[in-house]
Write a protein that holds these residues in place. Structure first.
Motif, PDB file in Angstrom:
ATOM      1  N   ALA A  17       0.817  -1.220   0.000  1.00  0.00           N
ATOM      2  CA  ALA A  17       0.000   0.000   0.000  1.00  0.00           C
ATOM      3  C   ALA A  17       0.845   1.262   0.000  1.00  0.00           C
ATOM      4  O   ALA A  17       0.486   2.258  -0.623  1.00  0.00           O
ATOM      5  N   THR A  18       1.977   1.235   0.709  1.00  0.00           N
ATOM      6  CA  THR A  18       2.732   2.473   0.909  1.00  0.00           C
ATOM      7  C   THR A  18       4.174   2.395   0.454  1.00  0.00           C
ATOM      8  O   THR A  18       4.906   3.372   0.586  1.00  0.00           O
ATOM      9  N   GLY A  19       4.623   1.239  -0.069  1.00  0.00           N
ATOM     10  CA  GLY A  19       5.981   1.163  -0.583  1.00  0.00           C
ATOM     11  C   GLY A  19       6.963   0.633   0.435  1.00  0.00           C
ATOM     12  O   GLY A  19       6.583   0.044   1.453  1.00  0.00           O
ATOM     13  N   PRO A  20       8.276   0.831   0.201  1.00  0.00           N
ATOM     14  CA  PRO A  20       9.311   0.149   0.973  1.00  0.00           C
ATOM     15  C   PRO A  20       9.402   0.544   2.439  1.00  0.00           C
ATOM     16  O   PRO A  20      10.071  -0.111   3.208  1.00  0.00           O
ATOM     17  N   SER A  21       8.742   1.624   2.848  1.00  0.00           N
ATOM     18  CA  SER A  21       8.793   1.996   4.262  1.00  0.00           C
ATOM     19  C   SER A  21       8.143   0.931   5.144  1.00  0.00           C
ATOM     20  O   SER A  21       8.471   0.790   6.315  1.00  0.00           O
ATOM     21  N   GLY A  22       7.195   0.189   4.561  1.00  0.00           N
ATOM     22  CA  GLY A  22       6.576  -0.880   5.332  1.00  0.00           C
ATOM     23  C   GLY A  22       5.880  -0.347   6.567  1.00  0.00           C
ATOM     24  O   GLY A  22       5.053   0.560   6.492  1.00  0.00           O
ATOM     25  N   LEU A  23       6.217  -0.898   7.714  1.00  0.00           N
ATOM     26  CA  LEU A  23       5.568  -0.518   8.960  1.00  0.00           C
ATOM     27  C   LEU A  23       6.159   0.738   9.580  1.00  0.00           C
ATOM     28  O   LEU A  23       5.707   1.156  10.637  1.00  0.00           O
ATOM     29  N   TRP A  55       7.913   6.711   9.135  1.00  0.00           N
ATOM     30  CA  TRP A  55       8.606   7.714   8.318  1.00  0.00           C
ATOM     31  C   TRP A  55       9.354   6.994   7.205  1.00  0.00           C
ATOM     32  O   TRP A  55       9.448   5.759   7.195  1.00  0.00           O
ATOM     33  N   PRO A  56       9.904   7.732   6.243  1.00  0.00           N
ATOM     34  CA  PRO A  56      10.478   7.077   5.061  1.00  0.00           C
ATOM     35  C   PRO A  56      11.624   6.116   5.385  1.00  0.00           C
ATOM     36  O   PRO A  56      12.444   6.363   6.267  1.00  0.00           O
ATOM     37  N   VAL A  57      11.652   5.015   4.643  1.00  0.00           N
ATOM     38  CA  VAL A  57      12.740   4.037   4.715  1.00  0.00           C
ATOM     39  C   VAL A  57      13.223   3.770   3.301  1.00  0.00           C
ATOM     40  O   VAL A  57      12.422   3.451   2.413  1.00  0.00           O
ATOM     41  N   ILE A  58      14.509   3.929   3.088  1.00  0.00           N
ATOM     42  CA  ILE A  58      15.108   3.695   1.780  1.00  0.00           C
ATOM     43  C   ILE A  58      15.845   2.367   1.840  1.00  0.00           C
ATOM     44  O   ILE A  58      16.715   2.172   2.686  1.00  0.00           O
ATOM     45  N   GLN A  59      15.490   1.446   0.949  1.00  0.00           N
ATOM     46  CA  GLN A  59      16.092   0.113   0.964  1.00  0.00           C
ATOM     47  C   GLN A  59      16.907  -0.109  -0.296  1.00  0.00           C
ATOM     48  O   GLN A  59      16.464   0.198  -1.404  1.00  0.00           O
ATOM     49  N   GLU A  60      18.115  -0.665  -0.121  1.00  0.00           N
ATOM     50  CA  GLU A  60      18.936  -1.052  -1.255  1.00  0.00           C
ATOM     51  C   GLU A  60      18.402  -2.370  -1.817  1.00  0.00           C
ATOM     52  O   GLU A  60      18.188  -3.323  -1.097  1.00  0.00           O
ATOM     53  N   GLY A  61      18.193  -2.406  -3.127  1.00  0.00           N
ATOM     54  CA  GLY A  61      17.659  -3.614  -3.746  1.00  0.00           C
ATOM     55  C   GLY A  61      16.146  -3.652  -3.665  1.00  0.00           C
ATOM     56  O   GLY A  61      15.507  -2.845  -2.983  1.00  0.00           O
ATOM     57  N   ASP A  62      15.536  -4.622  -4.386  1.00  0.00           N
ATOM     58  CA  ASP A  62      14.079  -4.688  -4.442  1.00  0.00           C
ATOM     59  C   ASP A  62      13.615  -6.142  -4.400  1.00  0.00           C
ATOM     60  O   ASP A  62      12.880  -6.598  -5.263  1.00  0.00           O
ATOM     61  N   THR A  63      14.072  -6.866  -3.381  1.00  0.00           N
ATOM     62  CA  THR A  63      13.704  -8.279  -3.265  1.00  0.00           C
ATOM     63  C   THR A  63      12.580  -8.516  -2.259  1.00  0.00           C
ATOM     64  O   THR A  63      12.013  -9.602  -2.217  1.00  0.00           O
ATOM     65  N   LEU A  64      12.259  -7.501  -1.458  1.00  0.00           N
ATOM     66  CA  LEU A  64      11.322  -7.708  -0.352  1.00  0.00           C
ATOM     67  C   LEU A  64       9.947  -8.140  -0.842  1.00  0.00           C
ATOM     68  O   LEU A  64       9.353  -9.081  -0.304  1.00  0.00           O
ATOM     69  N   LYS A  65       9.420  -7.471  -1.856  1.00  0.00           N
ATOM     70  CA  LYS A  65       8.048  -7.756  -2.275  1.00  0.00           C
ATOM     71  C   LYS A  65       7.893  -9.182  -2.780  1.00  0.00           C
ATOM     72  O   LYS A  65       6.938  -9.884  -2.403  1.00  0.00           O
ATOM     73  N   ALA A  66       8.819  -9.625  -3.626  1.00  0.00           N
ATOM     74  CA  ALA A  66       8.730 -10.991  -4.143  1.00  0.00           C
ATOM     75  C   ALA A  66       8.846 -12.004  -3.016  1.00  0.00           C
ATOM     76  O   ALA A  66       8.161 -13.038  -3.009  1.00  0.00           O
ATOM     77  N   ILE A  92      16.732   4.673   7.475  1.00  0.00           N
ATOM     78  CA  ILE A  92      15.517   5.239   8.053  1.00  0.00           C
ATOM     79  C   ILE A  92      15.705   6.744   8.169  1.00  0.00           C
ATOM     80  O   ILE A  92      16.690   7.205   8.765  1.00  0.00           O
ATOM     81  N   VAL A  93      14.798   7.503   7.593  1.00  0.00           N
ATOM     82  CA  VAL A  93      14.871   8.968   7.652  1.00  0.00           C
ATOM     83  C   VAL A  93      14.036   9.412   8.853  1.00  0.00           C
ATOM     84  O   VAL A  93      12.840   9.682   8.744  1.00  0.00           O
ATOM     85  N   HIS A  94      14.687   9.460  10.007  1.00  0.00           N
ATOM     86  CA  HIS A  94      13.986   9.719  11.262  1.00  0.00           C
ATOM     87  C   HIS A  94      13.806  11.229  11.457  1.00  0.00           C
ATOM     88  O   HIS A  94      14.742  12.004  11.236  1.00  0.00           O
ATOM     89  N   PRO A  95      12.610  11.669  11.876  1.00  0.00           N
ATOM     90  CA  PRO A  95      12.365  13.115  12.014  1.00  0.00           C
ATOM     91  C   PRO A  95      13.172  13.771  13.127  1.00  0.00           C
ATOM     92  O   PRO A  95      13.290  14.990  13.160  1.00  0.00           O
ATOM     93  N   GLN A  96      13.727  12.962  14.024  1.00  0.00           N
ATOM     94  CA  GLN A  96      14.459  13.539  15.149  1.00  0.00           C
ATOM     95  C   GLN A  96      15.969  13.572  14.929  1.00  0.00           C
ATOM     96  O   GLN A  96      16.624  14.559  15.267  1.00  0.00           O
ATOM     97  N   VAL A  97      16.533  12.515  14.361  1.00  0.00           N
ATOM     98  CA  VAL A  97      17.995  12.445  14.235  1.00  0.00           C
ATOM     99  C   VAL A  97      18.466  12.370  12.797  1.00  0.00           C
ATOM    100  O   VAL A  97      19.665  12.254  12.542  1.00  0.00           O
ATOM    101  N   GLY A  98      17.552  12.417  11.850  1.00  0.00           N
ATOM    102  CA  GLY A  98      17.946  12.339  10.451  1.00  0.00           C
ATOM    103  C   GLY A  98      18.137  10.900   9.998  1.00  0.00           C
ATOM    104  O   GLY A  98      17.508   9.978  10.511  1.00  0.00           O
TER     105      GLY A  98
END
Length: 292
Positions: A156-162, A165-176, A228-234
């Protein structure tokens, strides 16, 4: 006299050491075992409701409440089933996904408090987590089991999952890999109506899920690097690993960072402050964990 759910809850609460749930056993502590307040917090219930259960004034707890209490009290499977029967409920049927987290796994989590760790069922519903998980990714405690579904959130929302805030993941194997896991779960749990409904829901809601499902996607979980792009510590860059527990169908997602790194300092700051800013709680903003 026959035992009631209330007397059983008190007995199980009294036998559980605070150390087993990650609490400090302070000198002069008068309570034997866990306090009602501690059990309520661990189970995600109000203290008043726990009191009414133990006093026999709340007599019809839901299956979800009993499952939460069983996890919080670290009951063995036979004890969990006994709790269901005392509540007038049928224990979970064979061939359905279990939400039970073994006591050994819970004791391990209590001692891994410095690491962000989440425990998931076979359909990738988040069951339990460490405080460091909540500090790094956002606190899931106010969410329903449906909202704690990793599969729903990913498609529904992409690689951030649960994450809140935004999560950037290297590679794209999670969905499969998640699709492959659900396919395996359908074989292992043929009588789980909720699992079958989840697959149908995702096939209706997500063209990408449908494509992967129809293609017979396969995959295994491998270590991944996530930022993880955390709003408090970056930005906090972590290694993410999926661990399985022999003898039960739960899996652990564990985030770790290199000792002495800038990411370790950020994670330690979040852990110590419990994800709370000096001017108040950090807000997750819009997304999975926002409230409407």
């Amino acid at each position: 006299m026959d035992e009631t759910l209330g007397t059983a809850l008190r007995r199980w609460r009294d036998r559980l050491s605070p150390l087993d749930v990650g609490r400090t056993s302070q000198a002069g502590r008068r309570a034997v075992g866990l306090r009602r307040e501690e059990l309520a917090e661990l189970a995600g219930l109000s203290v008043d409701y726990v009191v009414r259960l133990e006093q026999g004034r709340a007599t019809s707890p839901s299956a979800q409440v009993v499952a939460s209490l069983a996890r919080a009290l670290q009951l063995q499977p036979a004890e969990r089933d006994y709790a269901y029967r005392l509540a007038g409920l049928l224990p979970p049927h064979e061939g359905t996904i279990s939400t039970h987290v073994p006591a050994g796994v819970q004791r391990m989590l209590a001692r891994l408090g410095e690491f962000p760790v989440g425990v998931f069922s076979a359909d990738w519903t988040l069951l339990s987590w460490t405080p460091a998980w909540a500090a790094l990714l956002g606190d899931p405690s106010a969410r329903t089991p449906t909202e704690r579904s990793l599969v729903r959130s990913v498609f529904a929302t992409g690689p951030s999952g649960l994450a809140a805030w935004p999560v950037i993941q290297e590679g794209d194997t999670l969905k499969a890999t998640l699709v492959a896991d659900l396919r395996t779960a359908l074989v292992d749990y043929p009588h789980d109506r909720g699992l079958a409904d989840l697959v149908e829901e995702l096939r209706s809601a997500s063209a990408e899920f449908t494509r992967l499902w129809d293609e017979g996607a396969v995959g295994v979980h491998v270590s991944a690097r996530k930022t993880i792009v955390h709003p408090q510590v970056g930005e906090v860059t972590c290694d993410c690993d999926v661990l399985t527990v022999p003898g039960c169908d739960v899996r652990l997602i564990v985030y770790t960072v290199a000792a002495g790194s800038a990411d370790a300092e950020k994670l330690e700051f979040l852990r110590v402050t419990n994800g709370v800013r000096a001017d108040g709680p950090s807000s997750p903003g819009p997304g999975l964990f926002s409230t409407s």
